[in-house]
Design a protein around this motif. Structure first.
Motif, PDB file in Angstrom:
ATOM      1  N   GLU A 519       0.828  -1.211   0.000  1.00 11.31           N
ATOM      2  CA  GLU A 519       0.000   0.000   0.000  1.00 11.31           C
ATOM      3  C   GLU A 519       0.859   1.257   0.000  1.00 11.31           C
ATOM      4  OE1 GLU A 519      -3.744  -1.879   2.570  1.00 11.31           O
ATOM      5  OE2 GLU A 519      -2.195  -0.679   3.545  1.00 11.31           O
ATOM      6  N   ALA A 520       2.030   1.186   0.624  1.00 10.53           N
ATOM      7  CA  ALA A 520       2.887   2.366   0.737  1.00 10.53           C
ATOM      8  C   ALA A 520       3.352   2.879  -0.617  1.00 10.53           C
ATOM      9  CB  ALA A 520       4.093   2.049   1.621  1.00 10.53           C
ATOM     10  N   LYS A 521       3.355   2.013  -1.640  1.00 10.39           N
ATOM     11  CA  LYS A 521       3.828   2.404  -2.969  1.00 10.39           C
ATOM     12  C   LYS A 521       2.692   2.897  -3.867  1.00 10.39           C
ATOM     13  CE  LYS A 521       7.848  -0.703  -3.048  1.00 10.39           C
ATOM     14  NZ  LYS A 521       7.791  -1.116  -1.649  1.00 10.39           N
ATOM     15  N   GLN A 522       1.469   2.917  -3.353  1.00 16.51           N
ATOM     16  CA  GLN A 522       0.325   3.327  -4.155  1.00 16.51           C
ATOM     17  C   GLN A 522       0.146   4.848  -4.132  1.00 16.51           C
ATOM     18  OE1 GLN A 522      -3.018   1.153  -2.606  1.00 16.51           O
ATOM     19  NE2 GLN A 522      -2.289  -0.826  -3.357  1.00 16.51           N
ATOM     20  N   PHE A 523      -0.389   5.381  -5.246  1.00 16.28           N
ATOM     21  CA  PHE A 523      -0.713   6.800  -5.399  1.00 16.28           C
ATOM     22  C   PHE A 523       0.513   7.710  -5.363  1.00 16.28           C
ATOM     23  CE2 PHE A 523      -4.645   4.895  -3.768  1.00 16.28           C
ATOM     24  CZ  PHE A 523      -5.575   5.352  -4.706  1.00 16.28           C
ATOM     25  N   PHE A 642      -4.122   6.365 -10.866  1.00 16.18           N
ATOM     26  CA  PHE A 642      -4.957   7.454 -11.368  1.00 16.18           C
ATOM     27  C   PHE A 642      -5.409   7.184 -12.809  1.00 16.18           C
ATOM     28  CE2 PHE A 642      -2.996   9.721  -7.854  1.00 16.18           C
ATOM     29  CZ  PHE A 642      -4.038  10.536  -7.400  1.00 16.18           C
ATOM     30  N   HIS A 643      -6.619   7.618 -13.120  1.00 14.84           N
ATOM     31  CA  HIS A 643      -7.172   7.530 -14.475  1.00 14.84           C
ATOM     32  C   HIS A 643      -6.444   8.547 -15.368  1.00 14.84           C
ATOM     33  CE1 HIS A 643      -9.901   7.640 -17.831  1.00 14.84           C
ATOM     34  NE2 HIS A 643     -10.739   6.766 -17.265  1.00 14.84           N
ATOM     35  N   MET A 660      -4.951  15.548  -8.378  1.00 18.06           N
ATOM     36  CA  MET A 660      -6.361  15.220  -8.180  1.00 18.06           C
ATOM     37  C   MET A 660      -6.869  14.460  -9.393  1.00 18.06           C
ATOM     38  SD  MET A 660      -8.053  18.956  -8.913  1.00 18.06           S
ATOM     39  CE  MET A 660      -9.617  18.320  -9.447  1.00 18.06           C
ATOM     40  N   GLY A 661      -7.852  13.588  -9.165  1.00 24.52           N
ATOM     41  CA  GLY A 661      -8.408  12.865 -10.297  1.00 24.52           C
ATOM     42  C   GLY A 661      -9.184  11.638  -9.886  1.00 24.52           C
ATOM     43  N   LYS A 662      -9.548  10.883 -10.899  1.00 26.32           N
ATOM     44  CA  LYS A 662     -10.342   9.675 -10.705  1.00 26.32           C
ATOM     45  C   LYS A 662      -9.419   8.473 -10.492  1.00 26.32           C
ATOM     46  CE  LYS A 662     -14.025   6.930 -12.870  1.00 26.32           C
ATOM     47  NZ  LYS A 662     -14.893   6.764 -14.048  1.00 26.32           N
ATOM     48  N   VAL A 663      -9.839   7.554  -9.626  1.00 28.80           N
ATOM     49  CA  VAL A 663      -9.080   6.322  -9.414  1.00 28.80           C
ATOM     50  C   VAL A 663      -9.265   5.422 -10.626  1.00 28.80           C
ATOM     51  CG1 VAL A 663      -8.820   4.283  -7.968  1.00 28.80           C
ATOM     52  CG2 VAL A 663      -9.294   6.497  -6.919  1.00 28.80           C
TER      53      VAL A 663
END
Length: 788
Positions: A519-523, A642-643, A660-663
């Motif tokens: 999880e730490a590597k997400q976003f 991100f989309h 900012m944006g859509k997943v």
């Protein structure tokens, strides 16, 4: 740590009730769980079975006549080993036994029974300490036991045990000597010297034995050799003190190693000398090296484990457990003794992986190198005395330790200032004396020599704590603190952000800064950061510091949707952590997540989309004073969560401060939108004082404007042109619809805007507004045509 009071009385003379001793130890910071007799039973007496007959109505019960000296008791007993002439432990009528059992006079199948013949298990001895005979029947006392005596004293089980919950820094109290020094300080009693005397033969261990220390993770290693030991049962006092301390007796040699460990705090290991190859080596294990430990289990080792080797193979796991191939057996005659200190961190990791033992718990907390010598000499003394051992001369030594006392300077003034007391100088020096610390005083400065046994003391504040403990918290007079007052403060901007997000309809969350390594590597962008993983996490689900708040928010979203909560609008202000190059970065961030319907007033529920998220960001940025200074730009690189078609970065004065944006649909099929803003980067941009404009008393006019443009045309381009063309009479512009589909040309999209017009000094006419609209349309056609 279980403290046998009989054991500690070998080294300090005290005559104190066990409960009082436990309470006095607590008063100096050593809490306890229980304090009671080792055998917690009453009205026990030695008896002799004079007659033993089978019960007429039972195939296993016996009717016994038992002489207790003052009378003959009729007792019904079901033990298979009861017989005439046996000396037994009798619980008389009214006796209280462990487990809340009270012995009462009664009838058993028509026969009167006045007491009970006891097994050791019925007297509360743990099952691991019972012999096979004790497990199957009543305890058989020696034939020369005197009828009418106290059987507990006869068996030397008249001990009292305090079970302490020690703090992690007091490794010195994991020994009888350490406890003796602590008790001696409380009652101002001297600690007796330990007998380490023994005779050596004319040989020298170094003539035919060598050490090879091949790792820096061993700071001291001592070896002695003893010959011609006799393996037999230990004396009763050794067995009983081991049991009181929670250790199962085995035989005299093994018991002596455990006994000395309890006395000194220094773990020892005994090797069958004849199974060695004339040497002991300390090294790091080879990857996937195998070792069968004393419990018969084959262990697979790693290069982080310290092992003892005979030069060819691993024969022991340093600080944790010995190997099966060199264990002490009934046929053992010659022994090599090991007393060593290994790296505490390495031992801790190995013990967590393999087995936590009495030895490893002591290595983990650190050991006194002076005790290492004391322990090996004490072992030789006891082996000579209780195992008929012949001690080989000399000692094999590897030693890189500092065995000098620590010198710490401190002043009387600092002691009293920190404690908030006015302790007389004599009382301060008396506390050091009682602790066994020597000292020199020059004017107001005390130079204290701290013995190596107190590895927990290294700075002046540690000495202050010792003075406070021994002087006694009960002697500290309670009084209100006196301190200067100063104006309180709080993070006003953070509170403003929090309140604004709540006003915008979002709920605040508070989540763990620890997530799992996946999880730490997400976003986050791959090149942005190196995540920080904990060296010793409590659980693998919480093993890494988060580099983004969004994984935490997404877990909260999943938790809610799993419970059929579809409308989620949440935010969090928290910290993120990562490593960039050689620098460790800690940043304060604002994260938000929206999904389902967004509620922003009565009758205003609307499906969350990109523009709602963008509107929330704009509201916040404008509120904080950054209106006209930020923009939304297409990202050059994008985290895979991100989309790609519905994501923008937030640019403030030329610096990217958020995203900012859509997943991405591959992560979730639901419409989930997120934003994260780096508050440290945002708030370092200064803003001027907010200027408030008077609301116009004249009505405003709203007009809608729709157009078909190319898909690549951004709303920002259109909005800029509308504002430029409209001039000052345009007070607001918002996009309220984007449409692609039927009746729209391929590669095109329809965009609809709501335009609000107004003036401070008049009501605008239709002619004025239409003229502005015509100019806006003309300019848009020109601008957009030039872009196609």
């Amino acid at each position: 740590m279980k403290l046998s009071t009989n054991f500690v009385k070998d080294y300090v003379d005290i005559d104190v009730d066990v409960k009082q001793l436990a309470e006095d130890m607590t008063s100096v910071g050593n809490e306890y769980d229980s304090a009671e007799r080792m055998i917690n039973a009453t009205k026990l007496i030695v008896g002799e079975v004079k007659e033993c007959e089978m019960h007429p109505d039972s195939d296993h019960l016996h009717i016994c006549k038992v002489d207790i000296g003052s009378e003959i008791l009729n007792i019904v007993c079901g033990a298979p080993n009861v017989r005439k002439g046996l000396k037994v432990i009798v619980a008389q009528t009214g006796a209280e036994l462990p487990g809340g059992i009270t012995i009462k006079k009664g009838m058993i199948r028509g026969q009167e029974s006045n007491g009970m013949l006891c097994s050791m298990q019925e007297l509360g001895l743990e099952n691991k300490f019972l012999t096979d005979a004790d497990k199957n029947g009543i305890h058989e006392l020696p034939e020369d036991s005197k009828v009418g005596e106290d059987p507990i004293k006869l068996l030397e089980l008249d001990d009292e045990v305090i079970d302490f919950e020690l703090t992690a820094n007091r490794g010195d109290l994991l020994s009888i000597l350490g406890m003796a020094y602590e008790i001696g300080a409380i009652y101002d009693k001297p600690v007796k010297e330990m007998d380490v005397s023994y005779k050596e033969n004319g040989e020298n261990i170094n003539d035919a034995f060598k050490l090879n220390i091949a790792t820096d993770n061993c700071s001291i290693f001592l070896s002695k050799k003893v010959k011609n030991v006799t393996i037999k049962e230990s004396p009763a006092f050794i067995k009983n003190r081991l049991m009181a301390s929670g250790i199962r007796p085995i035989n005299n040699v093994v018991d002596i190693s455990n006994y000395v460990m309890l006395e000194t705090g220094q773990p020892l290991h005994f090797y069958d000398a004849d199974s060695l190859k004339g040497m002991l080596e300390v090294r790091m294990a080879k990857e996937n090296e195998k070792l069968t430990t004393l419990d018969g289990i084959q262990r697979e080792l790693s290069t982080d484990d310290i092992v003892i080797s005979d030069g060819e193979r691993a024969i022991g796991l340093a600080g944790v457990m010995g190997g099966l191939d060199t264990e002490i057996e009934d046929t053992t005659k010659n022994i090599v003794i090991e007393a060593a200190i290994f790296d505490s961190v390495k031992v801790r990791y190995t013990s967590k992986k393999i087995l936590r033992s009495e030895a490893s718990s002591r290595f983990e907390k650190g050991l006194d190198p002076n005790r290492t010598y004391l322990a090996i000499n004490r072992a030789c003394h006891m082996l000579e005395k209780y195992a008929d051992a012949e001690i080989v001369g000399g000692i094999a030594v590897f030693d890189t330790t500092n065995k000098e006392d620590k010198k710490i300077d401190i002043t009387f003034k600092k002691i009293n200032d920190i404690l908030g007391l006015d302790i007389p100088k004599e009382s301060v020096l008396d506390a050091f004396r009682r602790l066994g610390f020597t000292y020199e005083v020059k004017e107001d400065v005390i130079t204290v020599s701290v013995p190596t046994r107190r590895i927990d003391i290294s700075i002046p504040e540690d000495l202050i704590e010792e003075v406070g403990r021994i002087y006694g918290v009960d002697n500290i007079e309670g009084k209100l603190p006196v301190m200067p007052l100063k104006t309180g403060s709080y993070d006003r901007v953070t509170r403003q952000i929090r309140n604004k997000m709540i006003d915008l309809g979002l709920n605040e969350t508070l989540s763990y800064i620890l997530v799992n390594d996946k999880e730490a590597k997400q976003f986050i962008k791959d090149e942005q950061a190196e995540t920080l993983k904990l060296l010793d996490p409590l659980t693998e689900e919480r093993n890494t510091l988060r580099a983004s708040i969004l994984p935490s928010l997404y877990k909260i979203y999943e938790y809610n949707t799993a419970r059929n909560v579809k409308d989620v609008s949440i935010f969090e202000i928290g910290k993120s952590f990562y490593k960039a190059g050689e620098n460790y970065i800690e940043e304060r961030k604002l994260g938000a997540l929206l999904s389902g319907d967004y509620y922003y007033g009565i009758g205003t529920d609307k499906k969350v989309d990109f523009y709602i998220l963008k509107g929330i960001v704009e509201e916040l940025m404008d509120y904080l004073g950054y209106a006209g200074r930020y923009s939304f730009v297409l990202p050059k690189a994008l985290p895979e969560e991100f989309h790609p078609g519905q994501t923008a970065e937030i640019n403030l004065n030329g610096q990217i401060i958020g995203i900012m944006g859509k997943v991405h649909p591959k992560k979730t099929s639901d419409d989930v939108f997120v934003v994260e803003i780096n508050l440290d980067k945002l708030l370092e941009k200064k803003t001027g004082k907010m200027k408030y404009k008077e609301i116009s008393k004249y009505p405003s006019v709203k007009k809608d404007l729709a157009m078909v443009v190319g898909k690549e045309t951004t709303s920002e381009t259109i909005e800029k042109q509308i504002k430029k063309s409209a001039g000052s009479l345009l007070t607001d512009v918002k996009v309220f619809d984007v449409y692609t589909g039927s009746n729209i040309e391929e590669g095109k999209k329809s965009m609809a805007y709501s335009l609000t017009f107004g003036a401070k000094d008049k009501t605008l006419t239709d002619e004025e507004i239409n003229a502005i609209l015509e100019k806006i349309i003309a300019d848009l056609e020109k601008t957009l045509r030039s872009r196609t």
